[in-house]
Write an enzyme that holds these catalytic residues in place. Sequence first.
Site, PDB file in Angstrom:
ATOM      1  N   SER A 239      -9.677   1.444   3.229  1.00 16.96           N
ATOM      2  CA  SER A 239      -8.855   2.271   2.370  1.00 16.96           C
ATOM      3  C   SER A 239      -7.797   1.505   1.572  1.00 16.96           C
ATOM      4  CB  SER A 239      -8.155   3.340   3.210  1.00 16.96           C
ATOM      5  OG  SER A 239      -7.242   2.742   4.113  1.00 16.96           O
TER       6      SER A 239
ATOM      7  N   LYS B   5       0.856  -1.181   0.000  1.00 19.26           N
ATOM      8  CA  LYS B   5       0.000   0.000   0.000  1.00 19.26           C
ATOM      9  C   LYS B   5       0.896   1.237   0.000  1.00 19.26           C
ATOM     10  CE  LYS B   5      -3.891   1.808   2.774  1.00 19.26           C
ATOM     11  NZ  LYS B   5      -4.766   1.495   3.925  1.00 19.26           N
TER      12      LYS B   5
ATOM     13  N   SER C 249      -9.687  -1.038   7.307  1.00 21.89           N
ATOM     14  CA  SER C 249      -9.152  -0.752   5.968  1.00 21.89           C
ATOM     15  C   SER C 249      -8.487  -1.917   5.250  1.00 21.89           C
ATOM     16  CB  SER C 249      -8.169   0.417   6.031  1.00 21.89           C
ATOM     17  OG  SER C 249      -8.870   1.619   6.150  1.00 21.89           O
TER      18      SER C 249
END
Lengths: 95, 480
Positions: free
Chosen positions: B154, B79, B178
């Site tokens: 997210s 990420k 997330s």
Amino acid sequence: MPISKKHIEHLAELARLDITEEEKEKYAEQISSILEYFEQLNEMDTMNVEPLAQVNESFNSLRSDEVLLPFSAEKTLAAAPQSEKNQIKVNAVFE
Amino acid sequence: MKINEFTITQAHRGLVDKEFSCEELTRACFERIIESDETINAFVDLNEDAAYESAREIDEKIKQGEKIGFLEGIPFALKDNILVEGLRATAGSKMLSDYVAPFSATVAARLKDLGSVLVGKTNMDEFAMGSSGETSYFGATKNPIDLTKVTGGSSSGSAAAIANNDVIYALGSDTGGSVRQPASFCGVVGFKPSYGRISRHGLMAMASSFDQIGTITKSVRDAALVFESIAGKDDFDATCLDKKAEVMPTLDQEIKGLKIGVPKEFFIEGMDKEVAAAISAEIKKLSELGAEIIEISLPKTKYALAVYYILMTAEVSSNMARYDGVRYGFRAKSDNLSEMYLKSRGMGFGDEVRRRIMLGTYVLSSGYYDAYYKKAQQARRLIKQDFDNAFEKVDCLVTPTTPTKAFSLGEKFDDPMKMYLADIFTVSASVAGLPAICLPCGNDKKSPVGLQLLSKNFNEAVVLQVANNLEEKNRAQELR
């Protein structure tokens, strides 16, 4: 509790966020509705409950006091938007 | 089956048995990304040259007959809020769109040491704030299963990359769900270990009393493998505990006699019928596997979302103060210093980030502090006590991961409160710091529903054991 456009202005100033008039209106409405949702916590009896800041028991985390160079000053300075003579440059602080 | 579709275990075996080279495996991943990422938008940056270089080094090692580790030569993605020295780390924000990391996160360094091959950095909601993947400065990620749907957030790009077989495994970060929520929407396995398990050094801070790095994988076994590889003490993160993270020895043990709690507050009236039915079917399977299913109550559950959004925004407002246009990140042209702060932050941050900073500033401001921040911290203790009580009676808990299946792109984008409600089932574990995993129910690959398993702090082993047993049962049914 509804929050006014003027209050949003104050919050934006405190948080150093430049926002437009239109956004102030929008945020006032949205933040009011979120705060209204938060009100439900008032149903909870929290008398004499110690606030919880960390989920794990606090503990000491010690390490030996050695000088390490995990990253260079050069690379760090390279990330600055403006620099001069190995220093980060900003606008004048005092006029 | 193409080699980029493999799990870690399958890919490792293929490399060891010389069925394919690491370079071929890496190429299969990049080819998949290049043919589909213009549409899906899972990646912010690719790391092609370095990836091929390390792949060739590992091939050489295999050729020489050297033994390779489990993650060695396995292509993965990170990420984009996790730093890798020399690579851009944008956190999905305009604020950091030109930022190159001067050092590597501990997790990135550990995976590099283990010889895993970094394929690229994945798209995400801006600074990890969002539940749909739509707040990224680089555009929304689309759900590979249905391009009209959100991926969840997210860790949108990491979940999409796994669902789309762009890489073998990925890391995300989980503050209120997330990792688990996008895993649920994309039909993959998302695992958030206990708070304090994995070093956050080099992960951009969002809400520090909640943030935890997690894995997104194609199987529970892969989650366990990656978890054991990256967990453990780090001198650079004082909240990271010195506790042995051992989950593999119990992974395949049967779950006969384990007590699994079903908290009734997670099965509320008006919830999506398909979600409820899918979860019930899985609970039945757990019972068939010999687990004892016990209905329990977590009476404070309904307050967890408010507690989370008060404390998280407070911590966000404090953590985001570092982005001021001075030392790194976006700096707006301006006539004086005060204007530079206002404009850099006003223009550098997107809508959701600014909203959370203001909310956090509000709940921390004098006059409101006791009513919101302190109250929420007190409530946090009560919620944790709820769980402590429950885990005296049961070994783990089973719930849905999300109240609905993946929603449509744009559906909740203009209504923040509606968007926040998408996190209602994931935030509890974050508030209490518990380990939690999301795995797909049954074998519905077209319209997945995620099941969540939680246990007490640092008991990742039981969460993974139960998840692995259930996954094996579903796999056996699919083959039949």
